[in-house]
Design an enzyme around this catalytic site. Structure first.
Site, short mmCIF file in Angstrom:
data_model
loop_
_atom_site.label_atom_id
_atom_site.label_comp_id
_atom_site.label_asym_id
_atom_site.label_seq_id
_atom_site.Cartn_x
_atom_site.Cartn_y
_atom_site.Cartn_z
N ARG A 35 48.04 43.34 31.62
CA ARG A 35 47.92 42.46 32.78
C ARG A 35 49.32 42.14 33.32
O ARG A 35 50.27 42.03 32.54
CB ARG A 35 47.24 41.18 32.30
CG ARG A 35 46.96 40.13 33.36
CD ARG A 35 45.74 40.43 34.12
NE ARG A 35 45.27 39.29 34.89
CZ ARG A 35 44.52 39.44 35.98
NH1 ARG A 35 44.16 40.63 36.42
NH2 ARG A 35 44.09 38.39 36.63
N THR A 93 39.59 46.31 42.72
CA THR A 93 39.76 46.62 41.30
C THR A 93 38.99 47.91 41.05
O THR A 93 38.20 48.33 41.88
CB THR A 93 39.23 45.46 40.41
OG1 THR A 93 40.00 44.31 40.68
CG2 THR A 93 39.26 45.73 38.92
N THR A 103 43.63 47.16 38.15
CA THR A 103 43.57 46.48 39.44
C THR A 103 44.94 46.15 40.02
O THR A 103 45.92 46.02 39.29
CB THR A 103 42.78 45.16 39.29
OG1 THR A 103 42.60 44.56 40.57
CG2 THR A 103 43.47 44.16 38.38
N ASP A 147 45.39 35.07 41.07
CA ASP A 147 44.43 34.77 39.99
C ASP A 147 44.88 33.56 39.16
O ASP A 147 44.15 33.08 38.30
CB ASP A 147 44.23 36.00 39.09
CG ASP A 147 43.10 36.88 39.60
OD1 ASP A 147 42.30 36.41 40.43
OD2 ASP A 147 43.00 38.05 39.17
N1 GLY Z 1 41.93 40.44 39.83
C1 GLY Z 1 40.58 40.33 39.41
C2 GLY Z 1 40.47 39.96 37.96
O1 GLY Z 1 41.39 40.21 37.20
O2 GLY Z 1 39.48 39.41 37.54
#
Ligand code: GLY
Length: 574
Positions: A110, A386, A404, A428
């Site tokens: 991430r 995504t 994503t 997010d």
């Molecule tokens: N950017 C969408 C997610 O990570 O849930």
């Protein structure tokens, strides 16, 4: 029902507008063929949202590679084929299982907040949110993790050289491909913002006009970046000329990412979330994703209700499942965040005891109002884009990964000279307590911006094992809807015993606490069910959910691959 022949189901899906059996399923998206979306194989299966991506995965298998080689090739190609969804400037999660493992490996790549990021990054002096600052342009982007994540997981489990698995992506970026329907829609939607960044305009516009369906999309700069990675591995992205280009653009536009952020970027191998459902072991992504926790929480909540007796779209099934979703999102807002920074009550949220308390609160005849749904109390203690792909072989190796850049074309900012579209994953985070993100989800204090923290996600790559053998692997794009689409597909398959094709193509619904509505996807539920739900007090909003489930099951020695008929994609294998 599971025994209906695949041929018959394919006929129904391709021939009918909406299948009105015991439950409604969606037809194929215009221009897509059932033969490309549903496949049965004996050796391996690959389901992705892109034809070039699935073909690249197949090529690796034909070259003697394994599921992880195919996954790495798919990841690089999908970054070229779906620049609206994912890319080298983004991040993701990946679950890997091979026979003999105690539990799957969960790779977290991430994006991270830059070291210079502060809690009030997206607020003005009065503490109000600065409109679109977390969505468009330089501040929207977190430190990308995708390249590090793919290289690290591939180094550990792949057999073929990195140079080989990255080859098809370089070729596709250099030669280009015709813009397809979904890409054309995303380009059209984001054209104003893309036009405001010259490096983005250079790639996605032709003679001043946004590319349209059928135009050739060539990404020469992206091919150069891919070649740097091919030559120097991780350092080709996080050091050297590519890293310098990223930092130069950040400095030029007043952004926060520095060389040190890139050098320090770390992939985390995490313990996946584990739940059980009627004799199956369900593994899904752990924090910083909320996905795994809440998929398991939703399954736990409905498990003893035996909703299979009622059917997939019976009003009682929808009521209890939607109520379980509603509670999950109230808990998500209160508790979820990056577990490296905040304490998340994982054990409590995923326990069968907590699920029992949730069930006891759900009235049989009406939905709870949003005010009635509080978060649990424990002692001591996200334009929908995504992308997702799933790969499984007959020996039981599985890769399932959601990747994503967040919204369509992420921040819309291309780093000059690199072809890299910078993500807008910073959205997010909760810009402040109670603020809503792109997907309308409410954010809490555990998910405020902090240097090096990872923003909360809903991405839920999931593997189901029965007697230590993978029987199902799934995942999907679409922000907060990811976890409810994954939970419903699992229930359709495990509880309602639907054939995989139907488990994926059944009409879906979504409840995320705020807004206080039952969102019902493509084509709606049957009228009788919707009338009953309205009579119970449900506010139904017909609005597509955006999920595109990519699923593979293992049944009676066969691998069944399904690429969601709602969107573009391809399942293929041997
Ligand atoms: N950017 C969408 C997610 O990570 O849930």
């Amino acid at each position: 029902m599971r025994n209906l022949s695949l041929f018959f189901i394919l006929f129904l899906i391709s021939a009918c507008s909406v299948f009105q059996g015991p439950y409604r399923t969606v037809p194929m998206a215009p221009g897509e063929s059932a033969q490309e979306h549903f496949k049965v194989g004996k050796k391996y299966m690959i389901a992705t949202q892109g034809r070039y991506s699935t073909s690249a995965g197949k090529k690796m298998m034909e070259l003697g590679g394994n599921a992880m080689d195919a996954a790495a090739a798919v990841s690089f190609v999908i970054s070229v084929e779906r620049p609206q969804s994912t890319g080298l400037g983004g991040g993701g999660f990946l679950l890997y299982w091979q026979p003999g493992m105690e539990s799957p490996d969960a790779y977290d790549f991430r994006e991270k907040a830059p070291l210079l990021a502060k809690k009030n990054l997206f607020l003005d002096k009065e503490g109000n949110e600065v409109p679109r600052k977390s969505l468009d342009g330089i501040f929207a982007g977190g430190v990308p993790g995708l390249v590090a994540g793919i290289i690290e997981s591939h180094q550990k489990y792949g057999k073929l050289p990195l140079a080989t698995v990255i080859g098809p992506a370089i070729e596709l970026a250099e030669k280009g491909f015709p813009v397809y329907t979904e890409l054309a829609k995303a380009l059209n939607y984001r054209q104003d913002t893309l036009k405001s960044f010259p490096a983005s305009e250079k790639i996605f516009f032709k003679k001043g006009k946004i590319l349209k369906e059928g135009d050739l999309l060539v990404q020469k700069d992206l091919a150069k970046t891919l070649k740097a990675i091919q030559k120097n591995g991780r350092d080709g992205f996080y050091k050297g000329w590519v890293a310098k280009a990223i930092v130069a653009e950040e400095r030029r536009r007043g952004g926060l990412i520095r060389m040190n952020d890139l050098r320090r970027y770390n992939v985390v191998k995490r313990k996946p979330m584990k739940g059980t459902y009627k004799g199956n072991d369900v593994y899904s992504m752990s924090p910083p994703s909320s996905g795994g926790i809440h998929v398991i929480q939703i399954l736990n909540t409905v498990e003893p209700l035996n909703l299979g007796h009622y059917g997939i779209q019976d009003a009682r099934t929808v009521h209890y499942t939607a109520s379980a979703m509603q509670q999950a999102f109230a808990d998500r807002a209160r508790y979820l965040g990056d577990s490296d920074f905040v304490s998340v009550p994982i054990k409590e949220l995923t326990s069968k005891e907590y699920a029992k308390k949730i069930r006891a609160k759900i009235p049989a005849d009406r939905p709870l109002t949003k005010e009635e749904v509080g978060h649990g109390e424990f002692d001591g203690y996200e334009s929908p884009e995504t992308t997702h792909f799933t790969i499984m072989d007959a020996e039981g190796h599985v890769v399932t990964s959601t990747q994503t850049i967040n919204g369509y074309f992420g921040s819309a900012l291309v780093i000059p000279g690199t072809g890299i579209v910078l993500n807008n994953e910073m959205d997010d985070f909760a810009t402040k307590v109670g603020a809503k993100n792109l997907f309308g989800a409410v954010g809490g204090r555990n998910n405020l911006v902090e240097a090096e923290k990872r923003p909360l996600s809903s991405m839920s790559p999931t593997i189901v094992l029965k007697d230590n053998r993978p029987v199902l692997a799934i995942g999907t794009p679409s922000g907060t809807r990811i976890l409810t689409c994954v939970a419903q597909t699992l229930l359709n398959y495990l509880e309602h015993k639907a054939p995989l094709v139907n488990a994926v193509s059944a009409v879906r619904y979504h409840q995320q606490w705020f807004p206080d509505e039952l969102r019902v996807g493509e084509f709606g539920l049957n009228k009788e069910t919707e009338d009953k739900l309205r009579a119970m007090g449900y506010k139904i909003n017909h609005k597509n959910l955006g999920c595109r489930v990519q699923a593979i099951s293992f049944e009676n020695g066969e691998l069944i691959g399904v690429s969601d008929p709602r969107g573009q994609g391809m399942a293929d294998g041997e």
